[in-house]
Design an enzyme around this catalytic site. Sequence first.
Site, PDB file in Angstrom:
ATOM      1  N   LYS A  55      62.895  21.189  -0.586  1.00 27.73           N
ATOM      2  CA  LYS A  55      61.971  21.804  -1.547  1.00 27.73           C
ATOM      3  C   LYS A  55      61.278  22.981  -0.872  1.00 27.73           C
ATOM      4  O   LYS A  55      60.892  22.878   0.297  1.00 27.73           O
ATOM      5  CB  LYS A  55      60.952  20.739  -1.981  1.00 27.73           C
ATOM      6  N   SER A 130      57.168  18.289  -9.693  1.00 27.89           N
ATOM      7  CA  SER A 130      57.487  19.638  -9.287  1.00 27.89           C
ATOM      8  C   SER A 130      58.773  19.779  -8.456  1.00 27.89           C
ATOM      9  O   SER A 130      59.269  20.899  -8.306  1.00 27.89           O
ATOM     10  CB  SER A 130      56.316  20.206  -8.489  1.00 27.89           C
ATOM     11  N   SER A 154      55.783  14.018  -8.184  1.00 28.73           N
ATOM     12  CA  SER A 154      56.763  15.111  -8.149  1.00 28.73           C
ATOM     13  C   SER A 154      58.131  14.776  -7.590  1.00 28.73           C
ATOM     14  O   SER A 154      59.058  15.565  -7.735  1.00 28.73           O
ATOM     15  CB  SER A 154      56.200  16.287  -7.361  1.00 28.73           C
TER      16      SER A 154
HETATM   17  N1  GLN Z   1      52.541  16.895 -11.913  1.00 24.53           N
HETATM   18  C1  GLN Z   1      51.565  16.586 -10.944  1.00 24.53           C
HETATM   19  C2  GLN Z   1      50.694  17.782 -10.694  1.00 24.53           C
HETATM   20  O1  GLN Z   1      50.973  18.804 -11.210  1.00 24.53           O
HETATM   21  C3  GLN Z   1      52.185  16.124  -9.667  1.00 24.53           C
HETATM   22  C4  GLN Z   1      52.705  17.234  -8.875  1.00 24.53           C
HETATM   23  C5  GLN Z   1      53.152  16.812  -7.508  1.00 24.53           C
HETATM   24  O2  GLN Z   1      53.325  15.633  -7.235  1.00 24.53           O
HETATM   25  N2  GLN Z   1      53.279  17.811  -6.638  1.00 24.53           N
HETATM   26  O3  GLN Z   1      49.751  17.717  -9.984  1.00 24.53           O
END
Ligand code: GLN
Length: 445
Positions: A55, A130, A154
Site C-alpha cells: 500500500k 482504504s 481498511s
Molecule cells: N474508513 C476508515 C476511515 O476512513 C478506516 C480507514 C483506515 O482503516 N485507514 O477512517
Amino acid sequence: MSLVQEKLNLLKQNTHNSVNSLLEGTALAAAKKVDAKIENGQEIGLLEGIPFGIKDVYMLQGTYTTASSDLLKKYKAAYTATAIQKLLDAGAIPLVKENCDSFGHGSSSENTIFGAVKNAINPDLVAGGSSGGSAVNVAKDCTIFSIGGDTGGSIRQPAGYNKIYGFKPTYGRISRYGLMAYASSTDCVGPIAKSIEDVRIVLNVMSGKDPRDQTSYVSEAVSTDLKATQIKTVGYYKNFIENNAISTEIQTDFLATLEKIKAKGIAVKALDFFDADILVSTYYTLAMAETASNLSRLDGTNYGARIEGANLKDTYSITRSENFSEETKRRVVGGNQVLSQGFSDEIYLKAQNLRNQISARFTEDFKDVDIVLSPVTPASPPEIGESLQDPLAMYLSDAYTVGFSLGGLPALTIPKGTSTGIQITADKKKDAEVLQFANFLNEIL
Ligand code: GLN
C-alpha cells in the site's frame, strides 16, 4: 524470475487503477539473485522470490511514497518501514506501490489522485478502502500477497468487498515504524492474501518488538498447527444484526452461519454492545484528532509539494489547501476543532472516555466467549461515485470494523459466510486463535 515477470505483466495490463508505481527494475534484479541461488543448489526460504504489493503509505527506500496525494506525489522514501524490511530480509520481492484512499482517509479507494480503484469482481463497484489497490491486486492474482494498513477497517473491509482474506493483528504486534501515520493509536500493519496459511506466514515474518515503535511487543509465532481449535463459545453483537442499517441478505446469511456453527456443537451467545453509531462517532472523533496532529508536519517545508505564498503562513496555507483532498481537509478541520482549546474537554476527552468503556466491555465479553463473529460490512459494495456524495453514510459503513480497532483487537476477514465475508475477532494477543477459528470456519462453510 518467471513468477515475478508474470506478475509484473499482469500489473501492467490491469485496468482497475490498483497500481501507483511499479518497481520493475529492482524486482527483476532481486528475482535474478534468487534464480542464481536456486541454480547453485542453495536452500531458499519460504518467502524467497515471492512477489508482493505494498500500500502506498509505507516507506520503501528510494520509491515514490505518495499516500495517493498531490502533496506527496513526488516524494521518495528516505528509509524503509520495519515490517517491509523484514519481508525483504526474508527474500520477498516488492513489485508495486498500491493505490489507496489518500492518507488512509476513506472506505472506498475513491479518495485518490490516481483514479478510483475498481472492484476485482465487478469493476462498476468500489474496491473498498482504504487498502483497495492492495485487495484488488491480490484478488486478481497480480501479487501473491499485499501489505495493507488498517486504522478502522481498511484491510478487513476491502478484503470483504473483493472476497479474499485480510488480517488486522493485535495493535502493536507489528511495528508501525515507516507506516505513514493516520491515527497512531489504532494504525496497524497487516497482510492481505488468498489463504489463511499465507496470512500466517507473512504475519509471523513481520511481527516483533521494534525499538523504533514503543507500542510494539514481543509475540510468539503462530504455529502451523492451525487445526486444533479450542473454541467452545462464540459471541455476536445482537445490535449489529438487529438494526435497519444491515441489508437483509447479509443479516440472513450471517444468522445462517451462526446456525452452522451451533450444529457443530459450539455454543453461540448473543451479546449486548454499544450502538454502531456510538462506535463510529467515537472512532471518527479520535481518528480525526490524531490525523490533524499527524498531518501537521506536511506543510511543504520538509515534505511535500510546496506552493509559495506572500509570506510563510500563506505558503503553509496554500500548500495544504491545494494539495490535500476534500476528505483529508474535512478531517484536519474536524480534528483541529476536536483538539482546540475550549472544546477538547467536551469532545476529545469524552471520546477517550467512551473508548475506555468500549475496551472494558471487550475485556468483560471475552471472559464469556472465545471468539466474536460479525459481518464485515452492513451492505454490499456501492457503485463507484455513489458514496462520495455523502461522507456521513461512508463513515457509517465502517460500523462493524471500527469498534475492534478502538479495542486494539486482532480481527480477520474471511471471504465466506456473507457476500462481504465474516469478521473473526478474539481478545488482545489471541491472533493465533483467530486464525485457528478461521480454519475451522473454512471447513464447515
Ligand atoms: N474508513 C476508515 C476511515 O476512513 C478506516 C480507514 C483506515 O482503516 N485507514 O477512517
